[in-house]
Design an enzyme around this catalytic site. Structure first.
Site, mmCIF file in Angstrom:
data_model
loop_
_atom_site.group_PDB
_atom_site.id
_atom_site.type_symbol
_atom_site.label_atom_id
_atom_site.label_comp_id
_atom_site.label_asym_id
_atom_site.label_seq_id
_atom_site.Cartn_x
_atom_site.Cartn_y
_atom_site.Cartn_z
ATOM 1 N N ASP A 64 -11.215 1.218 -3.488
ATOM 2 C CA ASP A 64 -9.772 1.019 -3.371
ATOM 3 C C ASP A 64 -9.370 1.565 -2.016
ATOM 4 O O ASP A 64 -8.613 2.533 -1.912
ATOM 5 C CB ASP A 64 -9.019 1.722 -4.505
ATOM 6 C CG ASP A 64 -7.544 1.357 -4.551
ATOM 7 O OD1 ASP A 64 -7.124 0.473 -3.779
ATOM 8 O OD2 ASP A 64 -6.803 1.962 -5.349
ATOM 9 N N GLU B 199 -6.507 -7.553 0.034
ATOM 10 C CA GLU B 199 -5.135 -7.502 0.522
ATOM 11 C C GLU B 199 -5.148 -7.319 2.040
ATOM 12 O O GLU B 199 -5.341 -6.217 2.539
ATOM 13 C CB GLU B 199 -4.383 -6.353 -0.146
ATOM 14 C CG GLU B 199 -4.378 -6.409 -1.667
ATOM 15 C CD GLU B 199 -4.134 -5.040 -2.288
ATOM 16 O OE1 GLU B 199 -3.044 -4.469 -2.034
ATOM 17 O OE2 GLU B 199 -5.031 -4.536 -2.990
ATOM 18 N N GLN C 188 -7.470 -4.345 2.371
ATOM 19 C CA GLN C 188 -7.680 -3.414 1.274
ATOM 20 C C GLN C 188 -8.530 -4.125 0.222
ATOM 21 O O GLN C 188 -8.112 -5.116 -0.369
ATOM 22 C CB GLN C 188 -6.344 -2.983 0.655
ATOM 23 C CG GLN C 188 -6.480 -1.944 -0.453
ATOM 24 C CD GLN C 188 -6.465 -0.521 0.061
ATOM 25 O OE1 GLN C 188 -6.274 -0.284 1.252
ATOM 26 N NE2 GLN C 188 -6.650 0.443 -0.822
ATOM 27 N N ASN D 8 0.830 -1.202 0.000
ATOM 28 C CA ASN D 8 0.000 0.000 0.000
ATOM 29 C C ASN D 8 0.872 1.262 0.000
ATOM 30 O O ASN D 8 2.049 1.217 -0.311
ATOM 31 C CB ASN D 8 -1.016 0.003 1.146
ATOM 32 C CG ASN D 8 -2.373 0.522 0.688
ATOM 33 O OD1 ASN D 8 -2.473 1.612 0.151
ATOM 34 N ND2 ASN D 8 -3.415 -0.281 0.888
ATOM 35 N N ARG D 9 0.266 2.407 0.358
ATOM 36 C CA ARG D 9 0.883 3.710 0.112
ATOM 37 C C ARG D 9 1.507 4.315 1.366
ATOM 38 O O ARG D 9 1.005 4.131 2.477
ATOM 39 C CB ARG D 9 -0.152 4.676 -0.469
ATOM 40 C CG ARG D 9 -0.645 4.261 -1.846
ATOM 41 C CD ARG D 9 -1.811 5.101 -2.325
ATOM 42 N NE ARG D 9 -2.191 4.731 -3.681
ATOM 43 C CZ ARG D 9 -3.014 3.729 -3.982
ATOM 44 N NH1 ARG D 9 -3.586 3.017 -3.014
ATOM 45 N NH2 ARG D 9 -3.301 3.454 -5.241
ATOM 46 N N HIS E 32 -1.259 -10.025 -3.387
ATOM 47 C CA HIS E 32 -1.979 -9.152 -4.307
ATOM 48 C C HIS E 32 -2.656 -9.924 -5.449
ATOM 49 O O HIS E 32 -2.709 -9.435 -6.578
ATOM 50 C CB HIS E 32 -1.022 -8.104 -4.876
ATOM 51 C CG HIS E 32 -1.667 -6.803 -5.241
ATOM 52 N ND1 HIS E 32 -2.552 -6.678 -6.292
ATOM 53 C CD2 HIS E 32 -1.561 -5.563 -4.692
ATOM 54 C CE1 HIS E 32 -2.947 -5.416 -6.393
ATOM 55 N NE2 HIS E 32 -2.367 -4.722 -5.424
ATOM 56 N N THR E 33 -3.174 -11.107 -5.168
ATOM 57 C CA THR E 33 -3.902 -11.848 -6.204
ATOM 58 C C THR E 33 -5.206 -11.139 -6.557
ATOM 59 O O THR E 33 -5.935 -10.673 -5.680
ATOM 60 C CB THR E 33 -4.189 -13.281 -5.735
ATOM 61 O OG1 THR E 33 -2.951 -14.000 -5.672
ATOM 62 C CG2 THR E 33 -5.124 -14.008 -6.688
ATOM 63 N N TYR E 34 -5.462 -11.069 -7.869
ATOM 64 C CA TYR E 34 -6.757 -10.600 -8.381
ATOM 65 C C TYR E 34 -7.623 -11.833 -8.631
ATOM 66 O O TYR E 34 -7.217 -12.742 -9.360
ATOM 67 C CB TYR E 34 -6.590 -9.880 -9.713
ATOM 68 C CG TYR E 34 -5.952 -8.519 -9.690
ATOM 69 C CD1 TYR E 34 -6.650 -7.391 -10.128
ATOM 70 C CD2 TYR E 34 -4.636 -8.347 -9.288
ATOM 71 C CE1 TYR E 34 -6.056 -6.143 -10.166
ATOM 72 C CE2 TYR E 34 -4.031 -7.097 -9.318
ATOM 73 C CZ TYR E 34 -4.745 -6.006 -9.751
ATOM 74 O OH TYR E 34 -4.146 -4.772 -9.794
ATOM 75 N N HIS F 130 3.632 0.023 -2.611
ATOM 76 C CA HIS F 130 3.999 -1.396 -2.709
ATOM 77 C C HIS F 130 5.504 -1.645 -2.766
ATOM 78 O O HIS F 130 5.985 -2.483 -3.533
ATOM 79 C CB HIS F 130 3.323 -2.022 -3.920
ATOM 80 C CG HIS F 130 1.836 -2.178 -3.798
ATOM 81 N ND1 HIS F 130 1.192 -2.259 -2.585
ATOM 82 C CD2 HIS F 130 0.865 -2.260 -4.752
ATOM 83 C CE1 HIS F 130 -0.118 -2.394 -2.798
ATOM 84 N NE2 HIS F 130 -0.335 -2.400 -4.089
#
Length: 368
Positions: free
Chosen positions: A266, A333, A305, A97-98, A194-196, A123
Site C-alpha cells: 500500500d 492509482e 500507488q 491519498n494521505r 480508484h478502481t479495484y 482521499h
C-alpha cells in the site's frame, strides 16, 4: 456507443453535514445516472455520475469469454452503505491519498482538513469527490464528461476548484481518463482513479497470482500511519522490486517493516520517466495467467500507488453475489506522491490561479 440508464437511487446522504463538507441535496441524487461505453470489440465500461465511479469493466479473456474485472456494485445504495467505504471505482479528491494530520500551510496560512484515516486525512475527507454527484454529459460517440465544482473551504481546502474528468473508450481497447481543474486560490490538487481490478473476474478469489511489473526503481517508504518519510528508496533487493514482472504474492509475506506498516503493499512507487515530467509513461503491467487478460497503465503522473486489497475481508459482496475476500482486488492509482503539501522534496501539487491542472491516465486491455 453511449447508453444511459438510471442507477438505483437511495435516501439522501446525511441530512446534517458539517459546514466545511460538500453540501449534498436530494436534487443532486435525482440526477444520478448510469452510462455505458461500448467499443467495436465489445469491451464495455459502465460509469455513474455518483462519485464518477466506474462500476463495471467487461473485457474478454484469451478465449473471447467476457468477464467483469472491476470490483463494485449494481446500486448506489450499496456504495453508500459499504463497510469501510473502500472507494470502489471512484475518482478521489481534492487530494487522493494521505495528508499527515490533515494539515498543511500555504504562503504562511495554516489549513486544517478532516481527519478520516487514523490521525490523517485520506482521499479528500469525509465527503470527498467519490461521494458527490457530478454533472455528466456524453461527448461524441464514446466519451463521458463529468464536472464538479468544489467550493472554497470544502473539507478545509482553499479555493473554488472547477474539475472535469473525461472518460473515453477507444477501439484500441483503451480507457483514457483526462483530468482537468482550475482554481481561484492556491490549493493542493491530486486526483486519481480508484478502481479495484481482478483480472480473473470480480469476486473470483485473490489477485496474489497476478503478475505485476512496475516501471519504478524507487518507492517512498512510510511510517506506521502510512505517511511518507520523505525518502526515495531503491527497490532493488527488497520485496518492493517489481521492475521485472513477478506474482504479487511472491514476497508479500516476507518479514519487512514496510510490508508490516501497510499490511502488505500500500505504497507509492516513483515512476521512471524516460522523457520530461508530464510525458506519458508506462507505469505498470498486470497479467493473469489463467484468463490471459492483461492490463497496462500509462500516465503523465510521477507516481503510482499500488494497493493490493489488504483491508478487504469478505464482508462486502459484489455484483456477482460473491464476497470480496482479503486481497481480492488491486488498485494502481496514478498520482503525485502522498503528503506532498508537507514534503518540500516531492513534486509540488499546488495549483495556482491562472494555471490549469491537466493530467491523463490510460488503462489498456489485451490478452496473451
Amino acid at each position: 456507443m453511449m447508453r444511459l440508464a438510471y442507477l438505483t437511487p437511495f435516501l439522501l446522504l446525511a441530512c446534517c453535514l458539517q459546514s466545511a463538507s460538500a453540501q449534498v441535496t436530494s436534487q443532486d441524487f435525482d440526477k444520478i445516472m448510469l452510462y455505458t461505453l461500448k467499443n467495436s470489440n465489445g469491451l464495455t465500461i459502465k460509469v455513474t455520475n455518483y462519485g464518477a465511479i466506474i462500476t463495471s469493466i467487461l473485457v474478454p479473456d484469451r478465449d473471447g469469454e467476457m468477464g467483469d474485472i472491476a470490483l463494485g456494485y449494481d446500486s448506489v445504495e450499496d456504495y453508500t452503505n459499504a463497510v469501510d467505504k473502500p472507494y470502489f471505482g471512484a475518482v478521489v479528491g481534492r487530494y487522493g491519498n494521505r495528508i499527515a494530520e490533515g494539515k498543511f500551510t500555504i504562503d504562511g496560512e495554516d489549513y486544517t482538513l478532516a481527519v478520516n484515516n487514523g490521525p490523517n486525512h485520506l482521499h479528500g475527507g469525509v465527503i470527498g469527490f467519490d461521494k458527490v454527484v457530478w454533472d455528466a454529459k456524453p461527448v461524441g460517440d464514446n466519451s463521458l464528461e463529468l464536472t464538479y465544482v468544489a467550493k472554497d473551504m470544502e473539507e478545509g481546502y482553499p479555493g473554488n476548484l472547477k474539475c472535469k474528468v473525461t472518460y473515453t473508450l477507444t477501439d484500441d481497447n483503451e480507457l483514457k481518463i483526462h483530468y482537468e481543474a482550475t482554481t481561484d486560490k492556491t490549493t493542493p490538487v491530486n486526483l486519481t482513479q480508484h478502481t479495484y481490478f481482478n483480472l480473473k473476474g470480480e469476486g473470483n478469489g485473490t489477485i496474489l497470482d497476478h503478475e505485476l511489473m512496475l516501471n519504478a526503481k524507487k518507492f517512498t517508504p512510510v511510517d506506521e500511519g502510512l505517511i511518507p518519510t520523505g525518502q526515495l528508496v531503491d527497490v532493488a533487493g527488497t520485496p518492493f522490486d517489481f521492475t521485472t514482472a513477478k506474482p504479487i504474492g511472491r514476497d508479500i509475506e516476507e518479514a519487512d517493516e514496510q510490508l508490516n506498516f501497510g499490511g502488505g503493499y500500500d505504497h507509492n512507487w516513483v515512476l521512471d520517466k524516460g522523457g520530461k515530467d508530464g510525458e506519458m509513461t508506462l507505469a505498470a503491467r498486470v497479467s493473469e495467467p489463467s484468463s490471459g487478460r492483461v492490463l497496462e497503465v500509462f500516465t503523465t503522473e510521477p507516481g503510482v500507488q499500488f494497493y493490493c486489497g489488504n483491508f478487504l475481508d469478505g464482508r462486502l459482496t459484489g455484483k456477482a453475489g460473491k464476497p470480496y475476500v482479503y486481497r481480492g482486488g488491486l488498485c494502481l492509482e496514478t498520482q503525485h506522491f502522498p503528503d506532498s503539501p508537507n514534503q518540500p522534496n516531492f513534486p509540488s501539487t499546488l495549483l495556482e490561479p491562472g494555471e490549469k491542472y491537466d493530467t491523463t491516465t490510460v488503462f489498456r486491455f489485451s490478452t496473451e
